[in-house]
Design a protein around this motif. Structure first.
Motif, PDB file in Angstrom:
ATOM      1  N   VAL A  74      51.269  38.417  44.472  1.00 41.12           N
ATOM      2  CA  VAL A  74      50.086  39.231  44.187  1.00 41.12           C
ATOM      3  C   VAL A  74      49.304  38.594  43.038  1.00 41.12           C
ATOM      4  O   VAL A  74      49.858  38.340  41.970  1.00 41.12           O
ATOM      5  CB  VAL A  74      50.465  40.683  43.817  1.00 41.12           C
ATOM      6  N   VAL A  75      48.041  38.338  43.291  1.00 40.44           N
ATOM      7  CA  VAL A  75      47.160  37.755  42.278  1.00 40.44           C
ATOM      8  C   VAL A  75      46.226  38.842  41.769  1.00 40.44           C
ATOM      9  O   VAL A  75      45.512  39.478  42.543  1.00 40.44           O
ATOM     10  CB  VAL A  75      46.322  36.597  42.867  1.00 40.44           C
ATOM     11  N   PHE A  76      46.259  39.077  40.459  1.00 36.84           N
ATOM     12  CA  PHE A  76      45.459  40.137  39.858  1.00 36.84           C
ATOM     13  C   PHE A  76      44.241  39.553  39.147  1.00 36.84           C
ATOM     14  O   PHE A  76      44.315  38.489  38.536  1.00 36.84           O
ATOM     15  CB  PHE A  76      46.300  40.936  38.864  1.00 36.84           C
ATOM     16  N   GLN A  77      43.127  40.272  39.224  1.00 34.96           N
ATOM     17  CA  GLN A  77      41.912  39.823  38.552  1.00 34.96           C
ATOM     18  C   GLN A  77      41.059  41.021  38.165  1.00 34.96           C
ATOM     19  O   GLN A  77      40.924  41.975  38.933  1.00 34.96           O
ATOM     20  CB  GLN A  77      41.106  38.896  39.459  1.00 34.96           C
ATOM     21  N   LYS A  78      40.466  40.964  36.967  1.00 32.73           N
ATOM     22  CA  LYS A  78      39.538  42.001  36.547  1.00 32.73           C
ATOM     23  C   LYS A  78      38.210  41.727  37.233  1.00 32.73           C
ATOM     24  O   LYS A  78      37.605  40.663  37.044  1.00 32.73           O
ATOM     25  CB  LYS A  78      39.364  41.996  35.033  1.00 32.73           C
ATOM     26  N   LEU A  79      37.774  42.680  38.054  1.00 39.44           N
ATOM     27  CA  LEU A  79      36.588  42.450  38.871  1.00 39.44           C
ATOM     28  C   LEU A  79      35.993  43.774  39.306  1.00 39.44           C
ATOM     29  O   LEU A  79      36.709  44.672  39.753  1.00 39.44           O
ATOM     30  CB  LEU A  79      36.973  41.624  40.108  1.00 39.44           C
ATOM     31  N   ASP A  80      34.694  43.898  39.196  1.00 40.26           N
ATOM     32  CA  ASP A  80      33.981  45.054  39.739  1.00 40.26           C
ATOM     33  C   ASP A  80      33.919  44.895  41.251  1.00 40.26           C
ATOM     34  O   ASP A  80      33.673  43.790  41.754  1.00 40.26           O
ATOM     35  CB  ASP A  80      32.562  45.105  39.162  1.00 40.26           C
ATOM     36  N   ILE A  81      34.123  45.976  41.985  1.00 40.71           N
ATOM     37  CA  ILE A  81      34.121  45.878  43.446  1.00 40.71           C
ATOM     38  C   ILE A  81      32.794  45.334  43.980  1.00 40.71           C
ATOM     39  O   ILE A  81      32.757  44.653  45.017  1.00 40.71           O
ATOM     40  CB  ILE A  81      34.448  47.232  44.108  1.00 40.71           C
ATOM     41  N   LYS A  82      31.699  45.560  43.256  1.00 40.60           N
ATOM     42  CA  LYS A  82      30.395  45.050  43.689  1.00 40.60           C
ATOM     43  C   LYS A  82      30.377  43.526  43.731  1.00 40.60           C
ATOM     44  O   LYS A  82      29.576  42.923  44.446  1.00 40.60           O
ATOM     45  CB  LYS A  82      29.288  45.554  42.749  1.00 40.60           C
ATOM     46  N   ASP A  83      31.280  42.900  42.964  1.00 40.07           N
ATOM     47  CA  ASP A  83      31.324  41.444  42.885  1.00 40.07           C
ATOM     48  C   ASP A  83      32.372  40.836  43.809  1.00 40.07           C
ATOM     49  O   ASP A  83      32.564  39.615  43.811  1.00 40.07           O
ATOM     50  CB  ASP A  83      31.603  41.005  41.445  1.00 40.07           C
ATOM     51  N   PHE A  84      33.056  41.673  44.582  1.00 40.60           N
ATOM     52  CA  PHE A  84      34.084  41.150  45.486  1.00 40.60           C
ATOM     53  C   PHE A  84      33.422  40.427  46.654  1.00 40.60           C
ATOM     54  O   PHE A  84      32.488  40.942  47.281  1.00 40.60           O
ATOM     55  CB  PHE A  84      34.965  42.279  46.025  1.00 40.60           C
TER      56      PHE A  84
END
Length: 391
Positions: free
Chosen positions: A279-289
């Motif tokens: 599992v790779v975790f990243q801080k990201l807003d869903i709008k930027d996915f």
């Protein structure tokens, strides 16, 4: 010894539990609301506790009978040979519930059942007093429309307690429900999987455990491990088999969230579950996915907007989710929420939705399917690994 075993489940997941049991080799299943029943022995009790991902508990049904009076309840309970299961030192813990029945006082029903169980034990062991300082045997008296079902819990803390999750977010999703969401999606490790609103990481972790074939009960204990009727070496053998069954498949699940602090907890949970590398975790807003990959999966548990003042934010979030979905190339999308306006806000009607309960909250599992890639295309995607798996 043969028992009638009950695998209990959240309403709506009975068939998912039944499919798990079939995959484990069980047949002649009886499916009822909130439970799946079958015949089995001590090995089956251990196997089901160790391997069932979506069941809540594994129970032994001791008796079922009609009772319209306390005398009926007493005699029906007394007829059971409780001493065949409970040793002389066993702690007899009685719990109960009653729905639409003449015997509506649960405390009185518990008291009657306890007296009858003790009388049955006296008959077996030929003594009047019991120390009850040994292993626990939680007996439940459940009465529905005057039909009494007496069961003994073999699990202890619910099966959703995998042992990997410490602190969770504000609205934690049970591990059993997360696993069910993954199984219902038909995801497999050859396909990209992402949860862009991962919170404490439960969906991603459960998916990784499925992908690696890690038994959900491998890192926890069960109340029946202390029972005399189940040999210690049986538990050891099943655990040994479970460890040997873990595979080394190489795949990455993408888990992101805008909340950096909850991601730290999610990473810790993944490590405890043994899937930190998957599992790779990243801080990201869903709008930027975004992703250039094809035929991927998003499985997520977004906020529902149940709290005062959250509704407008959640509705905007659902709109953003719809925009992201439309930007992805032939991805499948799965989301659970209690918000009845989800499809309208998302901008597309689900191909399928399913009623599920998140705790006591009625939700819908909205499912958007893409076409399945051809075999040669899957191989091409598998071989073309990008250094940045988010692209």
């Amino acid at each position: 010894m043969e028992y009638t075993i009950i695998a209990t489940s959240t309403f709506g997941l009975e068939k998912v539990v039944a499919n798990e049991l079939k995959a484990l080799g069980y047949e002649d299943l009886t499916i009822e609301n909130g439970k799946v029943m079958f015949k089995g022995d001590e090995m089956d009790i251990v196997t089901c506790n160790m391997w069932l991902r979506t069941a809540d508990r594994v129970l032994i049904r001791m008796a079922e009978f009609k009772a319209e009076s306390f005398e009926d309840l007493f005699q029906g309970t007394l007829a059971v040979e409780w001493g065949d299961l409970i040793p002389i030192t066993g702690f007899m813990h009685i719990v109960g519930k009653s729905i639409k029945s003449k015997l509506h006082s649960v405390p009185d029903c518990q008291s009657i059942v306890k007296k009858a169980v003790v009388e049955s034990m006296k008959r077996k062991y030929r003594r009047d007093l019991f120390s009850e300082d040994g292993a626990e045997y939680k007996i439940e008296v459940a009465i529905l429309k005057d039909i009494v079902t007496l069961t003994v819990d073999t699990t202890g803390p619910g099966l959703h307690k995998r042992g990997y999750r410490g602190l969770a977010g504000d609205a934690p999703l049970k591990e059993t429900l997360a696993a069910a969401m993954v199984l219902l999606s038909k995801w497999e490790p050859s396909r990209t999987l992402a949860d862009p609103l991962c919170g404490s990481g439960t969906i991603a972790i459960e998916a990784a455990m499925i992908g690696r074939n890690i038994a959900p009960g491998i890192n926890r204990s069960f109340v029946s491990e202390q029972w005399e009727i189940i040999p210690k070496d049986l538990w050891e053998d099943i655990r040994k088999y479970a460890n040997e069954a873990i595979n080394d498949k190489e795949f990455k699940i993408l888990a992101s969230d805008i909340n950096g602090s909850v991601l730290k907890t999610a990473k810790e949970n993944a490590e405890k579950a043994g899937v930190g590398e998957n599992v790779v975790f990243q801080k990201l807003d869903i709008k930027d996915f975004s992703s250039k990959k094809k035929y991927g999966f998003i499985i997520t548990n977004p906020p529902y907007g149940e709290r005062l003042g959250e509704a407008s934010e959640v509705e905007a979030l659902y709109e953003d989710m719809g925009v992201v979905y439309k930007s992805l190339n032939e991805w499948s999308f799965f989301a659970i929420t209690s918000h009845l306006g989800f499809q309208k806000l998302f901008g597309e009607k689900a191909h399928k939705n399913r009623k599920l309960y998140n705790g006591r909250l009625l939700c819908y599992y909205y499912q958007y399917f893409s076409e399945e890639p051809k075999k040669e295309k899957r191989q091409e995607d598998k071989e073309s690994k990008s250094e940045d798996i988010w692209k």
